[in-house]
Design a protein around this motif. Structure first.
Motif, PDB file in Angstrom:
ATOM      1  N   ARG A  74       0.834  -1.207   0.000  1.00 21.34           N
ATOM      2  CA  ARG A  74       0.000   0.000   0.000  1.00 21.34           C
ATOM      3  C   ARG A  74       0.871   1.260   0.000  1.00 21.34           C
ATOM      4  N   MET A  75       1.921   1.252   0.818  1.00 20.61           N
ATOM      5  CA  MET A  75       2.820   2.416   0.851  1.00 20.61           C
ATOM      6  C   MET A  75       3.519   2.605  -0.493  1.00 20.61           C
ATOM      7  N   ALA A  76       3.876   1.500  -1.148  1.00 18.31           N
ATOM      8  CA  ALA A  76       4.517   1.599  -2.464  1.00 18.31           C
ATOM      9  C   ALA A  76       3.567   2.244  -3.479  1.00 18.31           C
ATOM     10  N   TYR A  77       2.285   1.889  -3.429  1.00 13.55           N
ATOM     11  CA  TYR A  77       1.311   2.517  -4.331  1.00 13.55           C
ATOM     12  C   TYR A  77       1.172   4.011  -4.030  1.00 13.55           C
ATOM     13  N   GLU A  78       1.133   4.360  -2.755  1.00  8.75           N
ATOM     14  CA  GLU A  78       1.053   5.775  -2.385  1.00  8.75           C
ATOM     15  C   GLU A  78       2.279   6.533  -2.888  1.00  8.75           C
ATOM     16  N   MET A  79       3.443   5.922  -2.720  1.00  7.33           N
ATOM     17  CA  MET A  79       4.684   6.547  -3.182  1.00  7.33           C
ATOM     18  C   MET A  79       4.680   6.698  -4.695  1.00  7.33           C
ATOM     19  N   ALA A  80       4.226   5.663  -5.404  1.00  7.08           N
ATOM     20  CA  ALA A  80       4.198   5.702  -6.864  1.00  7.08           C
ATOM     21  C   ALA A  80       3.328   6.851  -7.360  1.00  7.08           C
ATOM     22  N   GLU A  81       2.182   7.059  -6.715  1.00  4.10           N
ATOM     23  CA  GLU A  81       1.310   8.185  -7.095  1.00  4.10           C
ATOM     24  C   GLU A  81       2.032   9.514  -6.947  1.00  4.10           C
ATOM     25  N   GLU A  82       2.777   9.641  -5.875  1.00  5.13           N
ATOM     26  CA  GLU A  82       3.498  10.886  -5.599  1.00  5.13           C
ATOM     27  C   GLU A  82       4.717  11.076  -6.509  1.00  5.13           C
ATOM     28  N   LEU A  83       5.367   9.978  -6.873  1.00  2.00           N
ATOM     29  CA  LEU A  83       6.651  10.049  -7.565  1.00  2.00           C
ATOM     30  C   LEU A  83       6.558   9.913  -9.081  1.00  2.00           C
ATOM     31  N   VAL A  84       5.381   9.628  -9.610  1.00  2.00           N
ATOM     32  CA  VAL A  84       5.253   9.464 -11.047  1.00  2.00           C
ATOM     33  C   VAL A  84       5.776  10.722 -11.755  1.00  2.00           C
ATOM     34  N   GLY A  85       6.571  10.500 -12.787  1.00  3.34           N
ATOM     35  CA  GLY A  85       7.128  11.621 -13.542  1.00  3.34           C
ATOM     36  C   GLY A  85       8.495  12.075 -13.072  1.00  3.34           C
ATOM     37  N   GLU A  86       9.076  11.394 -12.090  1.00  2.00           N
ATOM     38  CA  GLU A  86      10.424  11.752 -11.634  1.00  2.00           C
ATOM     39  C   GLU A  86      11.401  11.558 -12.790  1.00  2.00           C
ATOM     40  N   ASN A  87      12.273  12.544 -12.988  1.00  2.00           N
ATOM     41  CA  ASN A  87      13.237  12.483 -14.091  1.00  2.00           C
ATOM     42  C   ASN A  87      14.505  11.727 -13.744  1.00  2.00           C
ATOM     43  N   THR A  88      14.863  11.736 -12.466  1.00  4.97           N
ATOM     44  CA  THR A  88      16.074  11.040 -12.027  1.00  4.97           C
ATOM     45  C   THR A  88      15.658   9.916 -11.078  1.00  4.97           C
ATOM     46  N   PRO A  89      16.503   8.888 -10.953  1.00  5.63           N
ATOM     47  CA  PRO A  89      16.155   7.805 -10.040  1.00  5.63           C
ATOM     48  C   PRO A  89      15.943   8.321  -8.608  1.00  5.63           C
ATOM     49  N   VAL A  90      14.919   7.795  -7.969  1.00  2.00           N
ATOM     50  CA  VAL A  90      14.617   8.132  -6.588  1.00  2.00           C
ATOM     51  C   VAL A  90      15.600   7.376  -5.700  1.00  2.00           C
ATOM     52  N   ILE A  91      16.117   8.052  -4.688  1.00  2.00           N
ATOM     53  CA  ILE A  91      17.045   7.419  -3.764  1.00  2.00           C
ATOM     54  C   ILE A  91      16.268   6.915  -2.554  1.00  2.00           C
ATOM     55  N   LEU A  92      16.274   5.594  -2.367  1.00  2.00           N
ATOM     56  CA  LEU A  92      15.690   4.997  -1.172  1.00  2.00           C
ATOM     57  C   LEU A  92      16.834   4.780  -0.190  1.00  2.00           C
ATOM     58  N   ALA A  93      16.833   5.545   0.896  1.00  2.00           N
ATOM     59  CA  ALA A  93      17.911   5.507   1.873  1.00  2.00           C
ATOM     60  C   ALA A  93      17.447   4.734   3.096  1.00  2.00           C
ATOM     61  N   GLY A  94      17.845   3.473   3.179  1.00  2.00           N
ATOM     62  CA  GLY A  94      17.422   2.611   4.269  1.00  2.00           C
ATOM     63  C   GLY A  94      18.364   2.686   5.451  1.00  2.00           C
ATOM     64  N   ILE A  95      17.779   2.845   6.632  1.00  2.00           N
ATOM     65  CA  ILE A  95      18.581   2.846   7.855  1.00  2.00           C
ATOM     66  C   ILE A  95      18.834   1.400   8.238  1.00  2.00           C
ATOM     67  N   LYS A  96      20.121   1.050   8.413  1.00  2.00           N
ATOM     68  CA  LYS A  96      20.482  -0.331   8.753  1.00  2.00           C
ATOM     69  C   LYS A  96      19.770  -0.729  10.024  1.00  2.00           C
ATOM     70  N   ASP A  97      19.359  -1.889  10.114  1.00  2.00           N
ATOM     71  CA  ASP A  97      19.343  -3.034   9.231  1.00  2.00           C
ATOM     72  C   ASP A  97      17.947  -3.192   8.610  1.00  2.00           C
ATOM     73  N   ASN A  98      16.915  -3.054   9.424  1.00  2.00           N
ATOM     74  CA  ASN A  98      15.563  -3.302   8.929  1.00  2.00           C
ATOM     75  C   ASN A  98      15.106  -2.286   7.888  1.00  2.00           C
ATOM     76  N   GLY A  99      15.563  -1.055   7.986  1.00  2.00           N
ATOM     77  CA  GLY A  99      15.206  -0.043   7.001  1.00  2.00           C
ATOM     78  C   GLY A  99      15.738  -0.388   5.616  1.00  2.00           C
ATOM     79  N   VAL A 100      16.879  -1.052   5.567  1.00  2.00           N
ATOM     80  CA  VAL A 100      17.452  -1.475   4.285  1.00  2.00           C
ATOM     81  C   VAL A 100      16.596  -2.571   3.666  1.00  2.00           C
ATOM     82  N   VAL A 101      16.130  -3.507   4.486  1.00  2.00           N
ATOM     83  CA  VAL A 101      15.246  -4.566   3.987  1.00  2.00           C
ATOM     84  C   VAL A 101      13.979  -3.932   3.416  1.00  2.00           C
ATOM     85  N   MET A 102      13.402  -2.995   4.150  1.00  2.00           N
ATOM     86  CA  MET A 102      12.200  -2.307   3.656  1.00  2.00           C
ATOM     87  C   MET A 102      12.491  -1.566   2.356  1.00  2.00           C
ATOM     88  N   ALA A 103      13.636  -0.896   2.271  1.00  2.00           N
ATOM     89  CA  ALA A 103      13.987  -0.151   1.060  1.00  2.00           C
ATOM     90  C   ALA A 103      14.077  -1.088  -0.141  1.00  2.00           C
TER      91      ALA A 103
END
Length: 167
Positions: free
Chosen positions: A20-49
């Motif tokens: 669900r969060m990925a869909y929400e993010m996709a709605e917000e990020l559609v049309g981005e010209n450069t790759p979006v940076i997913l910055a995961g905080i070690k350790d579990n944040g990286v798994v989520m990223a």
């Protein structure tokens, strides 16, 4: 799953929340010209990223890059990034499993603020409703009212979130 723990999310529910969060993010990020940076905080944040990266690619073909943020969550000071890159004009999404006081997220922002990102957003699987620092996640899996004495833990096995519980 440990039956003695007070679980607030099981693996299937956590997976649905991330989707669900990925869909929400996709709605917000559609049309981005450069790759979006997913910055995961070690350790579990990286798994989520990593999970969100795959879902964003599948949902909307959004290009993403993952970097890992290393810091001592109990006593943040030095913040280490898995690699250095130019953050100017980029969209950065900070990813962590639980928002407790907000302190970790604030410190994790530091290296990005030295550049001039276009936008910074925060995603967290579990957000506690009381915080000591002024941090509000843009994308939240579940928001829970807790006491200061209660703690929330997210369990991970490999690249899968298997649950979250409160003690």
């Amino acid at each position: 799953m440990n039956t003695e723990r007070k679980y607030i999310l099981d693996a299937a529910t956590a997976a649905r929340k991330l989707e669900r969060m990925a869909y929400e993010m996709a709605e917000e990020l559609v049309g981005e010209n450069t790759p979006v940076i997913l910055a995961g905080i070690k350790d579990n944040g990286v798994v989520m990223a990593r999970i969100l990266c795959e879902q964003l690619k599948a949902i909307a073909s959004i290009q993403t890059e993952i970097i890992e943020i290393g810091l001592d969550k109990r006593n943040p000071g030095e913040i280490e990034l898995s690699r250095q890159m130019d953050f100017n004009g980029r969209t950065i999404i900070l990813v962590d499993d639980v928002t407790n006081s907000g302190k970790t997220l604030l410190y994790a922002l530091k290296p990005f603020l030295e550049g001039h990102p276009r936008m910074i957003q925060i995603v967290t699987l579990v957000e506690r409703t009381h915080k000591a620092f002024p941090v509000k996640a843009d994308y939240v899996g579940i928001s829970i009212a807790t006491t200061v004495q209660e703690h929330i833990y997210v369990e991970v096995e490999g690249n899968t979130i298997t649950g979250a519980y409160m003690e």
